[in-house]
Write a protein that holds these residues in place. Sequence first.
Motif, short mmCIF file in Angstrom:
data_model
loop_
_atom_site.label_atom_id
_atom_site.label_comp_id
_atom_site.label_asym_id
_atom_site.label_seq_id
_atom_site.Cartn_x
_atom_site.Cartn_y
_atom_site.Cartn_z
N TYR A 41 0.83 -1.20 0.00
CA TYR A 41 0.00 0.00 0.00
C TYR A 41 0.87 1.25 0.00
CZ TYR A 41 -3.95 -2.92 1.60
OH TYR A 41 -4.93 -3.86 1.72
N LEU A 42 0.46 2.25 -0.77
CA LEU A 42 0.98 3.61 -0.62
C LEU A 42 -0.15 4.42 -0.01
CD1 LEU A 42 3.26 5.64 -1.02
CD2 LEU A 42 2.43 6.04 -3.35
N ALA A 43 0.03 4.80 1.25
CA ALA A 43 -1.09 5.31 2.04
C ALA A 43 -0.76 6.64 2.69
CB ALA A 43 -1.44 4.29 3.13
N SER A 44 -1.78 7.45 2.87
CA SER A 44 -1.62 8.67 3.66
C SER A 44 -1.22 8.32 5.08
CB SER A 44 -2.95 9.44 3.68
OG SER A 44 -3.94 8.70 4.40
N CYS A 63 -2.05 -0.32 10.14
CA CYS A 63 -1.11 -0.98 11.04
C CYS A 63 -1.57 -0.95 12.49
CB CYS A 63 0.28 -0.38 10.89
SG CYS A 63 1.09 -0.93 9.37
N GLY A 64 -2.79 -0.48 12.73
CA GLY A 64 -3.32 -0.53 14.08
C GLY A 64 -2.51 0.24 15.09
N SER A 65 -2.01 1.41 14.68
CA SER A 65 -1.14 2.21 15.53
C SER A 65 -1.50 3.67 15.37
CB SER A 65 0.32 1.98 15.13
OG SER A 65 1.15 3.01 15.62
N GLN A 66 -1.25 4.47 16.39
CA GLN A 66 -1.49 5.90 16.29
C GLN A 66 -0.37 6.62 15.55
OE1 GLN A 66 -2.20 7.38 20.25
NE2 GLN A 66 -4.20 6.39 20.41
N ASN A 67 0.72 5.95 15.28
CA ASN A 67 1.84 6.59 14.61
C ASN A 67 1.47 6.95 13.17
OD1 ASN A 67 4.42 6.37 12.82
ND2 ASN A 67 5.15 6.80 14.87
N THR A 68 1.87 8.13 12.73
CA THR A 68 1.58 8.58 11.37
C THR A 68 2.82 9.01 10.60
OG1 THR A 68 1.13 10.83 12.15
CG2 THR A 68 -0.76 9.34 11.95
N THR A 69 4.00 8.82 11.16
CA THR A 69 5.19 9.42 10.55
C THR A 69 6.07 8.45 9.78
OG1 THR A 69 6.41 9.12 12.62
CG2 THR A 69 5.32 11.23 12.28
N VAL A 70 5.89 7.14 9.97
CA VAL A 70 6.78 6.18 9.33
C VAL A 70 5.98 5.13 8.58
CG1 VAL A 70 8.64 6.49 10.99
CG2 VAL A 70 6.86 4.80 11.44
N SER A 71 6.65 4.30 7.80
CA SER A 71 6.03 3.17 7.12
C SER A 71 5.93 2.00 8.10
CB SER A 71 6.85 2.80 5.88
OG SER A 71 6.92 3.89 4.97
N CYS A 72 5.28 0.92 7.66
CA CYS A 72 5.06 -0.18 8.60
C CYS A 72 4.72 -1.45 7.84
CB CYS A 72 3.94 0.15 9.58
SG CYS A 72 2.34 0.42 8.78
N ARG A 73 4.69 -2.55 8.58
CA ARG A 73 4.18 -3.83 8.06
C ARG A 73 3.34 -4.48 9.15
NH1 ARG A 73 4.19 -9.55 8.84
NH2 ARG A 73 5.74 -8.90 10.38
N ASN A 74 2.14 -4.87 8.78
CA ASN A 74 1.24 -5.51 9.71
C ASN A 74 0.62 -6.72 9.01
OD1 ASN A 74 -0.59 -6.11 11.80
ND2 ASN A 74 -2.13 -4.75 10.92
N GLY A 75 1.06 -7.93 9.37
CA GLY A 75 0.56 -9.12 8.70
C GLY A 75 0.88 -9.06 7.21
N ASP A 76 -0.15 -9.12 6.37
CA ASP A 76 0.03 -9.08 4.92
C ASP A 76 -0.06 -7.66 4.37
OD1 ASP A 76 0.33 -11.84 4.86
OD2 ASP A 76 -1.81 -12.20 4.53
N ASN A 94 4.37 4.90 3.77
CA ASN A 94 3.78 6.16 4.17
C ASN A 94 4.03 7.23 3.10
OD1 ASN A 94 3.31 8.68 5.52
ND2 ASN A 94 3.64 7.69 7.49
N SER A 95 2.97 7.87 2.61
CA SER A 95 3.13 8.85 1.53
C SER A 95 4.00 10.03 1.95
CB SER A 95 1.77 9.35 1.06
OG SER A 95 1.11 10.08 2.08
N ASP A 136 4.77 1.09 23.94
CA ASP A 136 3.76 0.13 23.53
C ASP A 136 3.17 0.44 22.16
OD1 ASP A 136 0.87 1.44 25.38
OD2 ASP A 136 2.48 2.43 24.26
N ASP A 137 3.80 1.34 21.40
CA ASP A 137 3.31 1.69 20.09
C ASP A 137 4.03 0.82 19.07
OD1 ASP A 137 2.10 2.86 17.98
OD2 ASP A 137 2.98 4.84 18.22
N PHE A 138 3.38 -0.22 18.60
CA PHE A 138 4.02 -1.20 17.72
C PHE A 138 3.99 -0.69 16.29
CE2 PHE A 138 4.93 -4.64 20.52
CZ PHE A 138 4.11 -4.41 21.59
N VAL A 139 5.08 -0.06 15.91
CA VAL A 139 5.20 0.49 14.57
C VAL A 139 6.53 0.06 13.98
CG1 VAL A 139 3.77 2.48 15.11
CG2 VAL A 139 6.23 2.65 15.36
N ASP A 140 6.70 0.41 12.73
CA ASP A 140 7.93 0.06 12.05
C ASP A 140 8.36 1.25 11.21
OD1 ASP A 140 8.97 -2.53 9.73
OD2 ASP A 140 10.07 -1.40 11.20
N GLN A 141 9.41 1.08 10.44
CA GLN A 141 9.80 2.14 9.52
C GLN A 141 10.59 1.56 8.36
OE1 GLN A 141 13.13 3.66 9.08
NE2 GLN A 141 14.03 1.95 10.08
#
Length: 261
Positions: free
Chosen positions: A140-143, A151-164, A169-170, A256-261
């Motif tokens: 996905y290329l997402a806002s 990704c089920g996270s409040q983070n909006t600044t980085v890219s991520c992977r959640n399952g499939d 992040n645009s 506890d914010d499970f994000v990636d980049q």
Amino acid sequence: MLVAILVLMAGTGAFFALGAAVTGGQPQAMDEDDRAVATSAAPTADALSPSASPSPDPIVPLYFSGTGTWTYAEPADTAVFGDAGTLLKYNVAVENGIGLDADEFSAFVRATLADARSWTAGGAWRFQQVGGGDADFTVYLASPEQRSYLCGSQNTTVSCRNGDNVVINSARWITGVEHWDGTLDTYRQYAVNHEVGHRLGHGHEVCPGDGEVSPVMAQQTYQLAGCTGNAWPFPDGETYVSGPAGDYNGPDLPPDDFVDQ
């Protein structure tokens, strides 16, 4: 300010699409059970590790907002690439309203994954883009807002992977990060390879030493930590560049914010 932003977007090669078709609905967010599975799984599989915001300014401009609907790219080439290993089928979706073209993003993702320095080089994986139906993962290329949702996270600044869901992040796609020592295209290649690497079961690694080539699975959006920036798992087409397992753990994210980049 708006003029400066538009100049920056044009100068960095951002993809603009006029009248993109609205197809598909909003992907499903994780429910509480899914979050429990994601956070209890092995870190090299489904758990998302903490990473950092690449920007000193956490405010996301409004022009990064999208509609929450998606255009799924029709593949220009459905041939399997890679000589050996497990075949994974993927599709590509771009959020409508963010001014980025699904076909151009799709071509970039394919060129990155088909490159001899990418994940097929080790002989463990083959890839095939599909336009619909069953796929093993979606890029996905997402806002920033939809990145958070996917990704089920409040983070909006980085890219991520959640399952499939492999989510680019645009905001990062358009601007990159200031400390990256390559071009915007090489940063984009890094982002695709890093997040797809998580889908393949790779966890985070860190810089092995000053002046060395960074592992692609290092959180290079955070920092380079003395290494040189690297977009590829196999930079010479043969040898996987690795480093010690670990995270750079950004100070601006709660633990506890499970994000990636």
